[in-house]
Enzyme design. Structure first.
Site, mmCIF file in Angstrom:
data_model
loop_
_atom_site.group_PDB
_atom_site.id
_atom_site.type_symbol
_atom_site.label_atom_id
_atom_site.label_comp_id
_atom_site.label_asym_id
_atom_site.label_seq_id
_atom_site.Cartn_x
_atom_site.Cartn_y
_atom_site.Cartn_z
ATOM 1 C CE LYS A 157 -8.061 -1.173 9.311
ATOM 2 N NZ LYS A 157 -8.638 0.125 8.883
ATOM 3 C CE1 TYR A 195 5.809 -5.578 13.497
ATOM 4 C CE2 TYR A 195 7.238 -6.109 15.341
ATOM 5 C CZ TYR A 195 6.953 -6.187 13.992
ATOM 6 O OH TYR A 195 7.789 -6.869 13.151
ATOM 7 C CB VAL A 235 -2.962 -7.153 2.734
ATOM 8 C CG1 VAL A 235 -2.126 -7.313 1.494
ATOM 9 C CG2 VAL A 235 -2.118 -6.763 3.928
ATOM 10 C CG ASN A 248 -8.597 -9.604 4.369
ATOM 11 O OD1 ASN A 248 -9.679 -10.062 4.717
ATOM 12 N ND2 ASN A 248 -8.320 -8.312 4.423
ATOM 13 C CE LYS A 280 -11.576 -22.448 4.174
ATOM 14 N NZ LYS A 280 -12.548 -21.381 3.886
ATOM 15 C CB ALA A 311 6.973 -11.660 8.239
ATOM 16 C CG ASN A 368 -0.291 0.088 2.517
ATOM 17 O OD1 ASN A 368 0.931 0.138 2.595
ATOM 18 N ND2 ASN A 368 -1.071 0.086 3.574
#
Ligand code: UDP
Length: 330
Positions: free
Chosen positions: A94, A148, A60, A102, A108, A117, A35
């Site tokens: 987020k 974080y 994402v 997501n 899947k 990570a 982004n």
């Protein structure tokens, strides 16, 4: 044989861009997603024009769509420095939580293998030294690093849930301090801070008395470890890092010697919840992946310094860390 396709999130960042290089070099098709809040397209400049590379400008934390087949997903999108957590705490939470959800859904749906990570920050300010994977950590959920640390802990929980409940093939790497070319100069991390200060002729700022320790891994070693983990069959977390531990004061002295700077070292307040010591126990990576770091700090620092020296005066002096106005939505 048709090339396998990899999605790398955070591809315009420090680690993401090195991963993109490695996968392209090894004959994969790479979709890089970012982004661009903390990422920089300059890190990918050399890949535009490569027909196996495709860039998607996307956050994402929102629903992720990648057309066609997908074999592997590496989730490396996240702010990753204490200054970032203070400036963009909600985005940090987020991307580690909603973003991971997501991407696991995408894994899947596509029957892709996903590697996330994670970080040594899941151990917090550790009471066990060196840190092995069975240690559960000592984390302050509401401190400045909590956004974080807890996002990454949630990310691990979510990943294991998709693995156990949905049978998604997952891998978890716990990354310790890593350095190398393309680190963001002004993100507040020790190494770019010290090198940037030396290059600008400013004093070197050590936080606290500098007795806190870290163990720095050169980026090529880290990428190699991640690559081996992805293609292993081990789903539980694995530490990847260099156990060569050093105090931050000694590290600052190494940078002064490396840059031949005449700047003095000055001491500033230690940030809250700054871990006192950190060193990975890498026995798992050694046994399971036959991996250990090869690049000594002296060599790694020389390569990293060579990179920082190529930056323009303008880049060296910039204090803007983010593309705030352009990309952040709240
Ligand atoms: N640090 C420092 N001076 C700086 C930036 C960082 O002394 O200008 C210290 C920081 O307090 C920490 C260590 O260096 O103890 C490593 O910091 P970094 O942000 O690189 O990584 P982390 O704390 O996340 O391991």
């Amino acid at each position: 044989m048709a090339k396998k396709k990899v999605l790398i999130t955070g591809a315009a960042g420090f680690l993401g861009s090195h991963l993109a290089d490695r996968f392209l070099k090894d004959g994969f098709k790479v979709v890089g997603m970012d982004n661009l809040i903390t990422g920089n397209l300059k890190n990918l400049d050399h890949l535009f024009g490569n027909e196996d590379f495709h860039f998607m400008h996307h956050d994402v934390s929102k629903f992720v769509h990648v057309p066609g087949e997908l074999h592997y997903i590496l989730h490396f999108a996240s702010p990753a420095s204490p200054i970032d957590y203070l400036k963009i705490p909600i985005q940090t939470l987020k991307v580690g939580s909603l973003g991971t959800h997501n991407l696991l859904g995408l894994a899947k749906a596509k029957k892709a293998r996903m590697l996330i990570a994670s970080t040594s920050e899941v151990y917090g300010d550790p009471e066990v030294h060196p840190q092995h994977e069975e240690y559960w950590g000592h984390v302050n959920p509401i401190g400045p690093r909590g956004v974080y640390d807890e996002a990454k802990r949630f990310q691990e929980a979510m990943t294991m849930a998709y693995h156990r409940f949905h049978g998604v093939e997952t891998r978890i790497v716990r990354i310790f301090n890593t350095y190398g070319p393309r680190m963001r100069l002004n993100d507040g991390r020790a190494l770019p801070a010290f090198i940037g200060q030396a290059l600008r002729g400013e004093d070197i700022t050590v936080f606290g008395d500098g007795s806190q320790t870290r163990s720095f891994c050169y980026v090529d070693d880290l990428i190699d470890g991640i690559f081996k983990l992805l293609f292993s069959d081990y789903a539980l977390p694995v530490n990847i890092g260099n156990p060569d531990e050093i105090s931050i004061l000694d590290f600052a002295k190494e940078i002064v010697a490396l840059t031949k700077s005449s700047q003095k070292i000055i001491f500033k307040d230690l940030p809250k919840d700054d871990p006192k010591q950190r060193r990975p126990d890498i026995s798992k990576a050694q046994e399971l992946l036959n991996w250990s770091p090869k690049i000594h700090r002296k060599e790694g620092l020389e390569k990293t310094y060579a990179y920082f020296k190529t930056l323009s005066k303008e880049e060296l002096n910039t204090t803007a860390h983010y593309n705030f106005e352009k990309y952040i939505t709240r």
